[in-house]
Design a protein around this motif. Structure first.
Motif, short mmCIF file in Angstrom:
data_model
loop_
_atom_site.label_atom_id
_atom_site.label_comp_id
_atom_site.label_asym_id
_atom_site.label_seq_id
_atom_site.Cartn_x
_atom_site.Cartn_y
_atom_site.Cartn_z
N UNK A 106 28.67 70.24 14.90
CA UNK A 106 29.32 71.10 15.90
C UNK A 106 29.94 72.39 15.44
N UNK A 107 30.68 72.49 14.58
CA UNK A 107 31.25 73.57 13.89
C UNK A 107 30.07 74.61 13.49
N UNK A 108 29.42 73.91 12.67
CA UNK A 108 28.45 75.12 11.76
C UNK A 108 26.74 74.83 12.41
N UNK A 109 26.85 74.20 13.73
CA UNK A 109 25.51 74.36 14.53
C UNK A 109 24.64 73.48 13.68
N UNK B 124 30.55 63.74 10.30
CA UNK B 124 29.29 64.65 10.48
C UNK B 124 29.21 65.38 11.91
N UNK B 125 29.42 64.37 12.85
CA UNK B 125 29.52 65.10 14.16
C UNK B 125 30.21 66.50 14.32
N UNK B 126 31.57 66.27 13.69
CA UNK B 126 32.37 67.48 13.88
C UNK B 126 31.85 68.81 13.00
N UNK B 127 31.35 68.55 11.78
CA UNK B 127 30.53 69.32 10.92
C UNK B 127 29.36 70.16 11.55
N UNK C 70 28.37 59.67 14.86
CA UNK C 70 29.31 58.77 15.46
C UNK C 70 29.19 59.03 16.92
N UNK C 71 30.54 59.00 17.65
CA UNK C 71 30.48 58.96 18.95
C UNK C 71 29.87 60.04 19.65
N UNK C 72 29.99 61.34 19.06
CA UNK C 72 29.49 62.66 19.52
C UNK C 72 27.89 62.69 19.70
N UNK D 263 33.03 55.00 9.65
CA UNK D 263 33.55 55.65 10.90
C UNK D 263 33.81 57.02 10.76
N UNK D 264 34.63 57.12 9.87
CA UNK D 264 35.18 58.63 9.36
C UNK D 264 34.11 59.39 8.94
#
Length: 438
Positions: free
Chosen positions: A435-438, A430-433, A347-349, A424-425
């Motif tokens: 970021x958290x789990x590298x 995916x971006x958040x996942x 997404x935006x990330x 979108x969600x």
């Protein structure tokens, strides 16, 4: 600070693209005397950051930076204004206009984004031209990712073609393997030409294992710069030092050296090097992000091929660059339907990380041109709630002479909005996942 710079570039780029996309709809609506009730950058549920009214149109900036919109009277859109649609059609409304006018209003945004991309690439080529390093000018060959070595490539090889596609730069190799479903590589190994078969699904494996660089130009590791507050300066390394080994392992070439350094994050390594023909050795700490604070000498080892364009010469070259960008992006879409491709949706990330951590106008405009192509193509897909969905129903009306009912269009718009919200969600999730789990 890096995050702020990337975010600033992302917001500016998307703001330019969204405003001009919506202007395309606005222009044709005004041309055909269709009332535009709102013209907004970003969405404004409940309140807006800024607004003013001129004529029949309210202009403003919303607080939710997920796009923008124009609200056109008499049109079933994301506003789902059912009360207005229940009233008798008025001459200034979208639904009262001939089908061809409504079609032009709907494709206006996509048209502007395509033209904008061509214009941006035109100006980039006029301002900066083009430059690259041909793989055939890589006198030390290429360095390869471990998965490339698994299929038979060796550091120092030069890949000259992927199937029948000529390789110009080292970056072409991965893109051709991924997009062309290639079967064979042609390789120059120490003057001998040989072929290497590519295993089935190798392109998807490159995506699935998130290989950022399959092949890079190979060059000796000679220190060109030492950061004033880095670990390397504390270890006594100087400009002109030639790295030989790190912890006893061969590190005479840059990629080999960086791989060893990164594998020793937070530790100390023993670096053997040559200074003024004298062998020397030092101990150096490696930072937690796998750096020691030195930069390599690069430009002395390669011939850079540069092409400069005059103002009008850059026009067809810019159009060609835009078309090639579009073709490449369309080819990538098939990957979305694979397990590996879905896992890489972002997404935006993900979009923000495409921008460099320092402000660079060449990179900014190059990425903005690319995103303009992406925005245009994605919007013309025949999905309800996107411009392409409206275009599909209008083409049906033009061909059959029958207009879909307002109730059908409402249901289609709702279904399309739910689909887009889910995508979108998922993409931003995916971006958040990652970021958290590298």
């Amino acid at each position: 600070m890096d995050i702020l710079i990337k975010a600033g570039q992302l917001i500016l780029s998307l703001s330019i693209l969204v405003v001009l996309h919506e202007f395309g709809h606005f222009f044709f609506a005004k041309l055909f005397k269709t009332r535009v009730e709102k013209f907004y950058l970003f969405f404004d549920p409940w309140f807006s950051l800024f607004k003013f009214k001129k004529g029949d149109t309210e202009y403003g900036v919303g607080w939710l930076p997920l796009g923008g919109y124009v609200k056109i009277s008499g049109m079933i859109d994301e506003s789902m204004d059912k009360e207005a649609m229940a009233e008798p059609p008025k001459d200034y409304e979208f639904r009262s206009k001939p089908a061809y006018q409504r079609l032009l209003i709907m494709v206006g945004g996509v048209l502007v984004n395509f033209l904008l991309a061509f214009f941006i690439f035109w100006m980039i080529l006029f301002k900066w031209g083009e430059s690259h390093i041909d793989v055939n000018d890589a006198k030390f060959g290429l360095d390869f990712h471990p998965i490339a070595k698994e299929i038979g490539l060796l550091d120092g090889d030069i890949v000259t073609s992927v199937d029948t596609h000529k390789v110009v730069t080292s970056k072409d190799i991965a893109s051709l393997l991924i997009l062309e479903d290639a079967k064979q590589l042609t390789v120059n190994r120490n003057g001998e030409v040989l072929t290497i078969d590519i295993p089935e699904g190798f392109g998807k494996r490159i995506i699935g294992e998130e290989v950022r660089s399959l092949a890079e130009l190979r060059f000796p590791f000679v220190v060109d710069s030492v950061l004033p507050k880095g670990n390397a300066i504390d270890a006594g390394l100087q400009k002109g030092d030639s790295i030989v080994t790190i912890n006893g392992e061969d590190a005479s070439f840059f990629r080999e050296a960086t791989a060893i350094i990164e594998s020793n994050k937070g530790k100390r390594v023993t670096i053997a090097f040559v200074r003024n023909n004298e062998p020397m050795e030092t101990r150096c700490a490696v930072s937690d992000d796998g750096k020691i604070g030195i930069g390599p000498k690069v430009n002395d080892y390669f011939n850079v091929t540069s092409v400069k364009y005059g103002f009008w010469e850059a026009l067809p070259a810019g159009i060609n660059k835009g078309v090639n960008t579009l073709v490449g992006y369309v080819k990538q879409l098939k990957l979305v339907f694979s397990k590996e491709g879905v896992s890489q949706l972002g997404g935006f990330g993900a979009i923000g990380n495409m921008f460099p951590p320092t402000w660079n106008w060449y990179s900014f405009w190059s990425l903005t041109g690319f995103l303009s192509i992406v925005l245009a193509f994605m919007n013309i897909l025949p999905i309800p709630a996107l411009d392409g969905g409206h275009v599909l129903f209008l083409l049906y009306e033009i061909i059959t002479g029958r207009k879909p009912s307002d109730k059908f269009l409402e249901y289609a718009q709702t279904a399309g909005m739910l689909l887009l919200l889910a995508l979108l969600l998922f993409a931003n999730g995916n971006d958040i996942f990652r970021a958290i789990f590298k």
